[in-house]
Design a protein around this motif. Structure first.
Motif, PDB file in Angstrom:
ATOM      1  N   VAL A   1       0.851  -1.191   0.000  1.00 11.36           N
ATOM      2  CA  VAL A   1       0.000   0.000   0.000  1.00 11.36           C
ATOM      3  C   VAL A   1       0.884   1.237   0.000  1.00 11.36           C
ATOM      4  O   VAL A   1       1.860   1.309   0.751  1.00 11.36           O
ATOM      5  CB  VAL A   1      -0.898   0.036   1.262  1.00 11.36           C
TER       6      VAL A   1
ATOM      7  N   LEU B   1       0.318   4.999   0.951  1.00 16.39           N
ATOM      8  CA  LEU B   1      -0.673   5.843   1.614  1.00 16.39           C
ATOM      9  C   LEU B   1      -0.123   7.262   1.707  1.00 16.39           C
ATOM     10  O   LEU B   1       0.896   7.499   2.346  1.00 16.39           O
ATOM     11  CB  LEU B   1      -0.975   5.278   3.008  1.00 16.39           C
TER      12      LEU B   1
ATOM     13  N   HIS C   1      -0.573  11.063   2.970  1.00 15.09           N
ATOM     14  CA  HIS C   1      -1.337  11.880   3.908  1.00 15.09           C
ATOM     15  C   HIS C   1      -0.573  13.143   4.294  1.00 15.09           C
ATOM     16  O   HIS C   1       0.612  13.274   4.024  1.00 15.09           O
ATOM     17  CB  HIS C   1      -1.719  11.077   5.163  1.00 15.09           C
TER      18      HIS C   1
ATOM     19  N   ILE D   1      -2.160  -1.172  -3.860  1.00 19.44           N
ATOM     20  CA  ILE D   1      -3.283  -0.346  -3.393  1.00 19.44           C
ATOM     21  C   ILE D   1      -2.783   1.073  -3.144  1.00 19.44           C
ATOM     22  O   ILE D   1      -1.766   1.272  -2.474  1.00 19.44           O
ATOM     23  CB  ILE D   1      -3.881  -0.916  -2.085  1.00 19.44           C
TER      24      ILE D   1
ATOM     25  N   ILE E   1      -3.879   4.655  -1.424  1.00 18.44           N
ATOM     26  CA  ILE E   1      -4.831   5.290  -0.517  1.00 18.44           C
ATOM     27  C   ILE E   1      -4.436   6.757  -0.351  1.00 18.44           C
ATOM     28  O   ILE E   1      -3.285   7.071  -0.058  1.00 18.44           O
ATOM     29  CB  ILE E   1      -4.865   4.595   0.863  1.00 18.44           C
ATOM     30  N   ASP E   2      -5.405   7.647  -0.545  1.00 18.09           N
ATOM     31  CA  ASP E   2      -5.197   9.080  -0.344  1.00 18.09           C
ATOM     32  C   ASP E   2      -6.116   9.555   0.781  1.00 18.09           C
ATOM     33  O   ASP E   2      -7.286   9.161   0.836  1.00 18.09           O
ATOM     34  CB  ASP E   2      -5.543   9.877  -1.611  1.00 18.09           C
ATOM     35  N   ILE E   3      -5.604  10.409   1.646  1.00 18.25           N
ATOM     36  CA  ILE E   3      -6.415  11.046   2.678  1.00 18.25           C
ATOM     37  C   ILE E   3      -6.660  12.486   2.243  1.00 18.25           C
ATOM     38  O   ILE E   3      -5.709  13.252   2.083  1.00 18.25           O
ATOM     39  CB  ILE E   3      -5.711  11.037   4.056  1.00 18.25           C
TER      40      ILE E   3
ATOM     41  N   PRO F   1      -7.266   5.365  -7.006  1.00 18.15           N
ATOM     42  CA  PRO F   1      -6.975   5.391  -5.572  1.00 18.15           C
ATOM     43  C   PRO F   1      -8.221   5.170  -4.729  1.00 18.15           C
ATOM     44  O   PRO F   1      -9.331   5.491  -5.141  1.00 18.15           O
ATOM     45  CB  PRO F   1      -6.435   6.813  -5.365  1.00 18.15           C
ATOM     46  N   GLU F   2      -8.011   4.594  -3.568  1.00 19.92           N
ATOM     47  CA  GLU F   2      -9.039   4.603  -2.537  1.00 19.92           C
ATOM     48  C   GLU F   2      -8.868   5.931  -1.800  1.00 19.92           C
ATOM     49  O   GLU F   2      -7.767   6.256  -1.374  1.00 19.92           O
ATOM     50  CB  GLU F   2      -8.858   3.453  -1.549  1.00 19.92           C
ATOM     51  N   VAL F   3      -9.936   6.664  -1.650  1.00 24.11           N
ATOM     52  CA  VAL F   3      -9.825   7.980  -1.017  1.00 24.11           C
ATOM     53  C   VAL F   3     -10.631   8.006   0.272  1.00 24.11           C
ATOM     54  O   VAL F   3     -11.817   7.667   0.280  1.00 24.11           O
ATOM     55  CB  VAL F   3     -10.304   9.103  -1.961  1.00 24.11           C
ATOM     56  N   ILE F   4      -9.971   8.379   1.368  1.00 23.73           N
ATOM     57  CA  ILE F   4     -10.643   8.578   2.643  1.00 23.73           C
ATOM     58  C   ILE F   4     -10.914  10.076   2.765  1.00 23.73           C
ATOM     59  O   ILE F   4      -9.993  10.874   2.925  1.00 23.73           O
ATOM     60  CB  ILE F   4      -9.775   8.114   3.837  1.00 23.73           C
TER      61      ILE F   4
ATOM     62  N   ARG G   1     -10.834   0.727   6.383  1.00 26.60           N
ATOM     63  CA  ARG G   1     -10.014   1.957   6.413  1.00 26.60           C
ATOM     64  C   ARG G   1     -10.620   2.982   7.376  1.00 26.60           C
ATOM     65  O   ARG G   1     -10.715   4.157   7.082  1.00 26.60           O
ATOM     66  CB  ARG G   1      -9.878   2.601   5.024  1.00 26.60           C
TER      67      ARG G   1
END
Length: 560
Positions: free
Chosen positions: A114, A116, A118, A325, A327-329, A353-356, A500
């Motif tokens: 992953v 990530l 942030h 994977i 992941i973006d915050i 991307p999976e975005v939180i 997440r």
């Protein structure tokens, strides 16, 4: 261990269904509302009712008539349409407590990498509490994912080519003041004051915008690199110190200029020009109507220079090639930009991307702005948290030395900030209130106090790992509450990682700490009939709280 219990109960039910020639349905479990109704419950009778054309209450009674009691359970019974399983705590508790070690809750390696990203605040001033939710969610999620078996690499994406940095450089070149002349003990604070001053100049002299645009063009051509990079590096130096104070460290700082210099941005433009979605009207843009997006994605300025969006596409393609994977915050104001990014990434063949998304933090008096100079810096926030913690510790403990007080205050103060933000779902808006965040009677301090109480009790009892459970220990209700919660921890880690969601860990720890404080108050340990069993239980609670708080980036003091 909860998953083990569910598997045992599921196997016994499947055998019962097979014996009755009932269809095999998906068997899921839930926790009954009260312990009197059991520890695991299933509603498979509802699912079978439509298939068998029978009353679910009758189906439950029929299943109970043939089901065999699985290991580690005391009994299984039907309550209306529900089938409820009751744990045999005398046996289960021993097995659970034996399984809890220093690494309790860690899940097997997944073999997935992953990346990530942030925090990634613009390097035009110090971090303020408007940035802190991103940083704390991102860092905590990275810790949880690592603990859950993922290979995680954290990124801080450095926006060194944006207008804000060009404004700072303009100020350094034109305001007849050295950076060291601005107020502040750290470079990021000095740069923040300079940025504020340049904004005031711009408001009075709008024509200066052309000079700033020229600086942007020159930096993209590879000119004035030293002054741009020096300004960014000095600001990052201050930001890194702030993050260190929150126990946050990034694996990589990736500068966006890298993707202009190495030709990645140009490659993105060339690939997109080969699609049917590229248009040109003074500027180059993507028409995204076919993707259900009304607003086009601008790719270049009218003078041909790149934009953040284009460089961000290049960055996401870079990440796509280096992980499984992404992941973006991001703040909730980026939702449109993310839709545009996802559409463009799809055209380029990259990973989406999976975005939180998180809602913003505001002060009771309103929103914050670096440009207007209205913000509480994270440095000020940490100092205030430590100061309040010192006062609270001095009131409670007259026996501690200054160094001990400061060490504990740092753990409590930073823990209070991190927990206050981590405890809420990211979709919920948060108004930052000092009295709530730094209330030492509840929240993080109460969880840390549970750990400190456990440490004190174990130290007083001279507890060692060779202590054993003696006699026929049958846990009382307070002990059962702790056993049930301890058994849940690996499942909470799994759910938090898969969904997440950081706040699941925070809420679990509060529940565990509350149960421990109740146990501590009403169940004697040292000198009791089951001293050994209770000391082991205290030790396992201590280990679980420590592991859980580490996932939130919170230190655990041994005394408070």
């Amino acid at each position: 261990m909860i998953r083990t219990l569910e598997d045992l109960a599921r196997r016994s039910l499947k055998k019962a269904l097979s014996t009755l020639n009932y269809p095999i349905v998906d068997i899921r479990f839930e926790e009954p509302p009260t312990p009197e109704l059991g520890d695991l419950a299933t509603t498979i009778s509802f699912e079978l009712a439509s298939k068998l054309k029978k009353n679910p209450v009758e189906i439950s009674k029929t299943i109970i008539g043939v089901v065999k009691l699985p290991p580690l359970f005391e009994k299984v019974e039907a309550k209306g349409p529900y089938i409820n399983f009751f744990i045999d705590y005398q046996n289960f508790s021993r097995k659970l407590l034996d399984s809890i070690d220093e690494d309790y809750g860690r899940l097997p390696e997944k073999g997935e990498k992953v990346i990530l990203e942030h925090t990634s605040a613009n390097p035009n001033g110090p971090l303020h509490i408007g940035h802190i939710r991103n940083a704390i969610i991102g860092d905590s999620l990275a810790r949880i994912l690592k603990f859950a078996g993922y290979n995680v690499e954290t990124h801080y994406y450095v926006n060194d080519m944006g207008r804000q940095i060009a404004m700072i450089v303009w100020g350094l070149l034109n305001l007849q003041k050295g950076l060291e002349d601005y107020p502040g003990d750290k470079w990021d604070h000095k740069i923040g004051r300079l940025y504020y001053e340049v904004n005031k100049y711009l408001e009075k002299n709008p024509r200066l915008k052309n000079e700033i645009d020229e600086l942007i063009r020159s930096y993209e051509k590879g000119e004035r690199e030293s002054i741009f990079q020096e300004a960014v590096e000095k600001c990052l130096e201050g930001i890194k110190k702030t993050l260190k104070g929150l126990y946050i460290k990034h694996d990589k700082f990736v500068w966006e200029s890298k993707f202009v210099r190495d030709g990645s941005v140009q490659n993105v433009l060339e690939k997109l020009k080969k699609t049917n979605y590229i248009k040109e009207d003074d500027v180059l843009y993507l028409d995204l109507e076919d993707f259900g997006i009304d607003k086009e994605l601008i790719l270049t300025r009218s003078d041909g220079t790149s934009l953040y969006s284009t460089r961000d596409l290049a960055y996401h393609l870079y990440k796509s090639n280096k992980c499984d994977i992404i992941i973006d915050i991001l703040g909730s104001d980026h939702k449109l930009a993310v839709k545009q990014l996802e559409a463009a990434i799809g055209l380029l063949g990259g990973k989406r991307p999976e975005v939180i998304f998180y809602e913003f933090i505001t002060l009771p008096e309103g929103s914050m702005s670096t440009r207007r100079g209205v913000f509480v810096s994270v440095d000020d926030l940490i100092d205030e948290a430590r100061s309040r913690a010192v006062k609270e510790i001095k009131k409670r403990r007259k026996d501690l030395k200054r160094e001990e007080i400061e060490d504990i205050a740092d753990k409590i103060g930073v823990g209070a900030i991190r927990y206050y933000i981590a405890r809420l779902s990211p979709e919920k808006h948060l108004v930052f209130k000092w009295d709530e965040a730094l209330n030492f009677e509840m929240g993080c301090a109460s969880i840390q106090y549970a750990h400190a109480r456990a440490c004190k009790l174990l130290k007083k009892a001279l507890f060692t790992d060779d202590v054993e459970i003696e006699g026929e220990w049958s846990p009382n209700e307070l002990e059962r509450d702790l056993i049930r919660l301890l058994a849940k921890f690996p499942g909470v880690v799994r759910e938090s990682a898969e969904n997440r969601r950081v706040h699941l860990i925070a809420q679990y720890l509060q529940e565990l700490a509350n149960a421990f404080h109740k146990f501590y108050k009403f169940s004697p340990v040292i000198g009791s009939e089951f001293e050994g069993a209770r000391l082991i239980l205290v030790d396992r609670v201590k280990k679980t709280i420590r592991n859980g708080l580490k996932l939130l980036g919170i230190e655990v003091p041994a005394t408070m």
